[in-house]
Design an enzyme around this catalytic site. Structure first.
Site, short mmCIF file in Angstrom:
data_model
loop_
_atom_site.label_atom_id
_atom_site.label_comp_id
_atom_site.label_asym_id
_atom_site.label_seq_id
_atom_site.Cartn_x
_atom_site.Cartn_y
_atom_site.Cartn_z
N ASP A 4 -2.07 36.48 38.79
CA ASP A 4 -3.41 36.25 39.06
C ASP A 4 -3.75 36.92 40.26
OD1 ASP A 4 -5.90 34.19 38.29
OD2 ASP A 4 -5.26 33.79 40.44
N ASP B 49 -2.81 30.46 42.29
CA ASP B 49 -2.50 29.81 43.90
C ASP B 49 -3.87 28.63 43.68
OD1 ASP B 49 -4.63 31.14 43.27
OD2 ASP B 49 -5.73 31.41 44.75
N ASP C 262 -4.39 27.49 37.56
CA ASP C 262 -2.99 28.31 37.40
C ASP C 262 -1.66 27.41 37.06
OD1 ASP C 262 -3.96 30.75 37.73
OD2 ASP C 262 -4.03 30.28 39.91
#
Length: 390
Positions: free
Chosen positions: A77, A276, A280
């Site tokens: 990410d 995080d 996600d």
């Protein structure tokens, strides 16, 4: 069973000495004690997990430690994982008669109830410059796009290009400036009032110092690295180019991240996902190995198999390297334990006696069995010498 059969065969084929047959029975029973086999895997996993914890890598289960060595694709990410996750306002470009201060005031007021990092950056900027933040009405969040709200009876829309397009906001007069900012890797937020563009605000996030080195280590291991983000393609490509990532999936809605992970898995890849944020969590759970950044949300940490306590991306290749070392150690332990039993059991069963050799004493068999267990433990402890990547 082998001990019983061995003793009976000696008795049936002429060895009527009960003491001899009992010696065979006891020696086989003792030397075949599966301590080494039972210790081979858990000791290596225990030492490997402990070594990970020493280096800020919390591995939640033995399964996660074992699965990590098979990883051949890593999905990262962007915000909060590759970048620090603390974006700041860099450019304010108003349109028409509105001033920079008025543009920020409108945007900060509109974003007042949003928890998105970009919204927090605008609000933080407004507070630092003592710009009034007003109360809003009818706040509506559009996931992955932005927000819509009312301030003093006027309708405001703050978000990305898709949100503007869906609400019929014409962007032609600000398009050139937007492209320029996007090419610099900045995320542009459009602000519209009553369906008319009033300006853009550019926000940028700093890249973590360890990101480029971590990506290089992963590439050196033969692992494909993909960056996934909800940001626009230009901003995503800029950040990816800074850390050496070639595969970029941009403008992805939060609920679609898990689907992108599944797509890679459908291609036969073993995928690790690192993130995080709350959005996600489904992707972390869907991946073969989910890796959460320690500074992230509780939901992301709960969904992950591995947690990087130190917020350092070098923990990802280190975890994979540790998994490979641990699995190699387990195979060595199992190889020794099986080899020991394959050699020791026939000798304990009296193989040497057939050719006139000595009979294996139960005491020697017990010593050999203990030596086997000790050797497995000592081999597992060699993992204590594991060095993290720096």
């Amino acid at each position: 069973l082998i001990a019983l059969v061995s003793a009976l065969l000696w008795f049936i084929f002429g060895q009527k000495d009960i003491e001899f047959c009992l010696t065979i029975f006891i020696s086989v029973l003792v030397i075949a004690c599966p301590c080494a086999l039972g210790l081979a895997t858990p000791t290596a996993i225990m030492v490997g997990s402990g070594k990970g914890a020493e280096n800020g890598i919390l591995i939640k289960s033995g399964e996660a430690l074992e699965a990590a060595h098979k990883i051949n694709a890593v999905v990262l990410d962007k915000t909060g994982t590759i970048t620090e996750g603390h974006p700041a306002v860099t450019d304010i470009i108003p349109c028409g008669s509105i001033s920079e201060k008025e543009l920020i005031a409108a945007a900060a007021s509109a974003e007042k109830n949003s928890e998105h990092p970009l919204a927090r950056a605008i609000i933080s900027y407004a507070k630092q410059h003592e710009i009034e933040i007003k109360d809003v009405n009818d706040f509506t969040a559009v996931p992955g796009h932005g927000i819509k709200t009312k301030i003093d009876g006027e309708e405001y829309t703050i978000g990305n290009k898709k949100l503007m397009s869906e609400n019929g906001v014409n962007l032609w007069e600000i398009e050139e400036e937007s492209d320029r900012l996007s090419s610099q890797g900045k995320t542009t937020l459009y602000a519209a009032k009553s369906g008319k563009i009033i300006g853009i605000i550019a926000v940028a996030d700093t890249i973590k110092a360890s990101a480029a080195k971590a990506v290089k280590y992963l590439h050196d291991m033969g692992i494909d690295v993909t960056m996934i983000t909800g940001d626009n393609k230009k901003a995503a490509d800029y950040v990816a180019s800074q850390v050496g990532i070639k595969h970029v999936i941009a403008e992805v809605l939060p609920e679609d991240k898990a689907g992108k992970v599944s797509e890679l898995q459908s291609q036969g890849k073993k995928v690790a996902m690192a993130g995080d944020g709350i959005n996600d969590a489904p992707a972390l759970a869907a991946a073969d190995v989910g890796i959460a950044i320690g500074s992230g949300t509780d939901i992301a940490i709960e969904s992950a198999d591995i947690v990087l306590v130190r917020n350092d991306l070098l923990g990802i290749p280190t975890a994979i390297k540790l998994s490979k070392s641990t699995m190699r150690n387990i195979h060595q332990n199992l190889g020794w334990a099986f080899g020991y039993n394959m050699a020791g059991i026939p000798i304990a069963a009296g193989l040497l006696s057939i050719f006139g050799g000595p009979l294996l004493s139960p005491m020697i068999a017990a010593a050999a069995m203990s030596l086997s267990s000790v050797s497995v433990l000592l081999n597992a402890l060699r993992l204590k010498r594991f060095k993290p990547l720096k």
